[in-house]
Write an enzyme that holds these catalytic residues in place. Sequence first.
Site, PDB file in Angstrom:
ATOM      1  CD  GLU A 133       5.641   3.302   4.762  1.00 46.54           C
ATOM      2  OE1 GLU A 133       6.528   3.763   4.150  1.00 46.54           O
ATOM      3  OE2 GLU A 133       4.452   2.658   4.381  1.00 46.54           O
ATOM      4  CD  GLU A 165       7.752   3.120  -1.467  1.00 43.82           C
ATOM      5  OE1 GLU A 165       6.877   2.836  -0.755  1.00 43.82           O
ATOM      6  OE2 GLU A 165       7.621   2.208  -2.515  1.00 43.82           O
ATOM      7  CD  GLU A 210       3.231   5.775   2.824  1.00 45.93           C
ATOM      8  OE1 GLU A 210       3.566   4.634   2.339  1.00 45.93           O
ATOM      9  OE2 GLU A 210       4.281   6.369   3.189  1.00 45.93           O
ATOM     10  CG  ASP A 262       3.190   3.340  -0.422  1.00 43.52           C
ATOM     11  OD1 ASP A 262       4.175   3.424  -1.050  1.00 43.52           O
ATOM     12  OD2 ASP A 262       2.762   2.663   0.343  1.00 43.52           O
TER      13      ASP A 262
HETATM   14  P1  C2E Z   1       5.002  -0.048   1.497  1.00 43.11           P
HETATM   15  O1  C2E Z   1       3.871   1.000   2.250  1.00 43.11           O
HETATM   16  O2  C2E Z   1       5.299   0.038  -0.032  1.00 43.11           O
HETATM   17  O3  C2E Z   1       6.280  -0.121   2.551  1.00 43.11           O
HETATM   18  C1  C2E Z   1       7.426  -0.313   2.023  1.00 43.11           C
HETATM   19  C2  C2E Z   1       8.056  -1.546   2.053  1.00 43.11           C
HETATM   20  O4  C2E Z   1       9.369  -1.744   1.904  1.00 43.11           O
HETATM   21  C3  C2E Z   1       8.109  -1.938   3.573  1.00 43.11           C
HETATM   22  O5  C2E Z   1       7.664  -3.566   3.529  1.00 43.11           O
HETATM   23  C4  C2E Z   1       9.356  -1.927   4.024  1.00 43.11           C
HETATM   24  O6  C2E Z   1       9.864  -2.835   5.067  1.00 43.11           O
HETATM   25  C5  C2E Z   1       9.987  -2.157   2.747  1.00 43.11           C
HETATM   26  N1  C2E Z   1      11.472  -1.573   2.716  1.00 43.11           N
HETATM   27  C6  C2E Z   1      11.670  -0.524   3.120  1.00 43.11           C
HETATM   28  N2  C2E Z   1      12.979  -0.112   2.814  1.00 43.11           N
HETATM   29  C7  C2E Z   1      13.376  -1.167   2.121  1.00 43.11           C
HETATM   30  C8  C2E Z   1      14.752  -1.278   1.460  1.00 43.11           C
HETATM   31  O7  C2E Z   1      15.678  -0.462   1.580  1.00 43.11           O
HETATM   32  N3  C2E Z   1      15.051  -2.461   0.870  1.00 43.11           N
HETATM   33  C9  C2E Z   1      13.912  -3.459   0.720  1.00 43.11           C
HETATM   34  N4  C2E Z   1      14.306  -4.565   0.104  1.00 43.11           N
HETATM   35  N5  C2E Z   1      12.802  -3.343   1.458  1.00 43.11           N
HETATM   36  C10 C2E Z   1      12.486  -2.101   2.076  1.00 43.11           C
HETATM   37  P2  C2E Z   1       6.943  -4.363   4.512  1.00 43.11           P
HETATM   38  O8  C2E Z   1       7.069  -3.714   5.949  1.00 43.11           O
HETATM   39  O9  C2E Z   1       6.905  -5.867   4.209  1.00 43.11           O
HETATM   40  O10 C2E Z   1       5.529  -3.894   4.196  1.00 43.11           O
HETATM   41  C11 C2E Z   1       4.829  -4.236   2.684  1.00 43.11           C
HETATM   42  C12 C2E Z   1       3.600  -3.510   2.552  1.00 43.11           C
HETATM   43  O11 C2E Z   1       2.643  -3.745   3.361  1.00 43.11           O
HETATM   44  C13 C2E Z   1       3.645  -1.924   2.610  1.00 43.11           C
HETATM   45  O12 C2E Z   1       4.378  -1.472   1.606  1.00 43.11           O
HETATM   46  C14 C2E Z   1       2.341  -1.490   2.940  1.00 43.11           C
HETATM   47  O13 C2E Z   1       1.670  -1.332   1.559  1.00 43.11           O
HETATM   48  C15 C2E Z   1       1.764  -2.765   3.485  1.00 43.11           C
HETATM   49  N6  C2E Z   1       1.570  -2.565   4.999  1.00 43.11           N
HETATM   50  C16 C2E Z   1       2.490  -2.320   6.010  1.00 43.11           C
HETATM   51  N7  C2E Z   1       1.953  -2.214   6.964  1.00 43.11           N
HETATM   52  C17 C2E Z   1       0.567  -2.029   6.857  1.00 43.11           C
HETATM   53  C18 C2E Z   1      -0.497  -1.427   7.622  1.00 43.11           C
HETATM   54  O14 C2E Z   1      -0.451  -1.230   8.903  1.00 43.11           O
HETATM   55  N8  C2E Z   1      -1.634  -1.396   7.158  1.00 43.11           N
HETATM   56  C19 C2E Z   1      -1.890  -1.655   5.812  1.00 43.11           C
HETATM   57  N9  C2E Z   1      -3.098  -1.363   5.368  1.00 43.11           N
HETATM   58  N10 C2E Z   1      -1.009  -2.111   4.949  1.00 43.11           N
HETATM   59  C20 C2E Z   1       0.407  -2.098   5.592  1.00 43.11           C
HETATM   60 MG    MG Z   2       5.683   1.386  -1.079  1.00 42.47          MG
HETATM   61 MG    MG Z   3       3.839   2.797   2.164  1.00 43.69          MG
END
Ligand code: C2E
Ligand code: MG
Ligand code: MG
Length: 551
Positions: free
Chosen positions: A36, A210, A123, A153
């Site tokens: 991802e 996730e 997603e 998602d």
């Molecule tokens: P998401 O798509 O649900 O991504 C998963 C989030 O869970 C990510 O947070 C990831 O770092 C975190 N995560 C994954 N595995 C674990 C785990 O085992 N434990 C915990 N505590 N956390 C975990 P992140 O990177 O902070 O991203 C947050 C949200 O921001 C993402 O949720 C997504 O909705 C959004 N996002 C991230 N990158 C992009 C992007 O390029 N464009 C857009 N539009 N949204 C983004």
């Molecule tokens: Mg998610």
């Molecule tokens: Mg996601």
Amino acid sequence: MLVELADVRRVLETEKLVPCFQPIVELRTGRLSGFEILARWNHPQIGPVLPPNFISLAENNGLIELLMHQVLRQAFLSASLLPAPLTLSFNVSPSQLQNLELPTQVRLAAEAAGFPLARLKIEVTETALLHNIDCARIIALEFKAMGCRLSLDDFGTGYSSLSHLQALPFDELKIDRTFISSMTDTRESRKIVASTVGLGHSLGLTTIAEGIETEEQADMLLWLGCELGQGWLYGRPSPASQLAVIVAAPDRATAATLPAPVDGWTPSSLEALPVQRLAQLQAIYDGAPVGLCFLDCGLRYVSINKRLAEMNGASVAAHMGRTAQQMMPELFPTVEPYLRRALAGEAFLKIEVQRRASTLGKLDWTAQLSYQPVLDEANEVIGISVAVADVTDIKRTEASLRESDERQLQSVEFRDLVPWIMDADGNSLHGGTRWVASASLTENPVRNLGWLEPLHADDHDKVMATLSDALRTGKPIDIEYRALTIDGEWRWMRSRGSPRFGPSGEIIRWYGSVEELDPRERNGKHPAEIERTPSTSIGTTRQATRSQATQ
Ligand code: C2E
Ligand code: MG
Ligand code: MG
């Protein structure tokens, strides 16, 4: 941290936003399935800044398209090195689902880097579906037409509704990490995850969990039938520079040491597994030589195989929904205490019961019952798995063997010989009271290999060789040896015996007798001479004989 709009603008202008890649794996095999893409802002002073700090600012200020371009362009460039069939998942914000140009923009970025659209997953969160659903549907259909796959998602948070699942042609359901993190502790979360996986399967969707952080969560998800997983257990979001290392790393599970899967196998073929598993179980169930059934907590038949239905004298259909008490009223009082204890979590093996023949003219039969409590993923008993074996034939053979043992003993004693009975391994089952009395033995000594004890050390090897040859070949036994009697005398004995064979030709018993020989009948030494031989002190002879006999 508090981020200002100006910071977001600056970071986009200076292209300081980078994609990170978090691995997604197949839970069953541990094999890498894809990544991802998650945006990261590499702040020179404070290090990586997470998306929740800047995504909504970008979205609310018309900067989200720019953000997407920067992240996607770099991600596709790095990912062009990813071998097929690894996939890339990319998040789109709710406002982006109002932009009809989105699919074209994504396609151009992918084509520019040569990344196949068929390996791209889009997603979408449920909130994105709350605004203009028609516009979202047009965009989703266009992505599908381009060959991309669609994921829903953060499923389970916010506005979860079955209508969202049907609104767009989703391929994948991502279960939100809030449920995963609490599923090993709270029953409610477990139930939600279990039913979400079930919902996904029934709609033909791949389920992905996730935020998997522990082996315990992974095991539980695998048990529930979830196909894919993502989380710190498998890897944190990593910069593009790490991609090659992650891809080259061996799979987490043993699959790494196994040959590659057959051609045409893809992760999506996992969807067929529950069906295959069920079909296999059904085949085992119906073909089993024992009766099997599953009783629920009300002791009702929830499933039963044909064999047990026949044993109970009613059809499979007649059992369903009826209780054990209704279907076997005469036996129920005997087995009820065991069933109740099984419901409390205790397992029982081989409880022997007599059953009345269910068909007129047939004989009564003996059954061995096994009760195994069945637990759900929360370790709570949800019923009893019952196995019933008909052991009537075994019991009849045992009884007839006992009878023939008795007859044999009586007839030999009658002829004034000392009878013996031995099992197929050479263990004495009966040595005759006179052997015990005449040999220098006192407490229950002739059982098993104890009958060898009074033997003279010089005769021991010969006796053992004859015995093991006979046990192996079934050749009748006829041996002579010296034995020490109660009065301290060595006497010559002759032991003869022959095997009794079972229905498939195997030896099941040896019957024989021992008689004392007149010393003058022997050509060799007179037993009296033996006492003068130095190696024959009673103690050492006994010890040597015993240790050889028990080897
Ligand atoms: P998401 O798509 O649900 O991504 C998963 C989030 O869970 C990510 O947070 C990831 O770092 C975190 N995560 C994954 N595995 C674990 C785990 O085992 N434990 C915990 N505590 N956390 C975990 P992140 O990177 O902070 O991203 C947050 C949200 O921001 C993402 O949720 C997504 O909705 C959004 N996002 C991230 N990158 C992009 C992007 O390029 N464009 C857009 N539009 N949204 C983004
Ligand atoms: Mg998610
Ligand atoms: Mg996601």
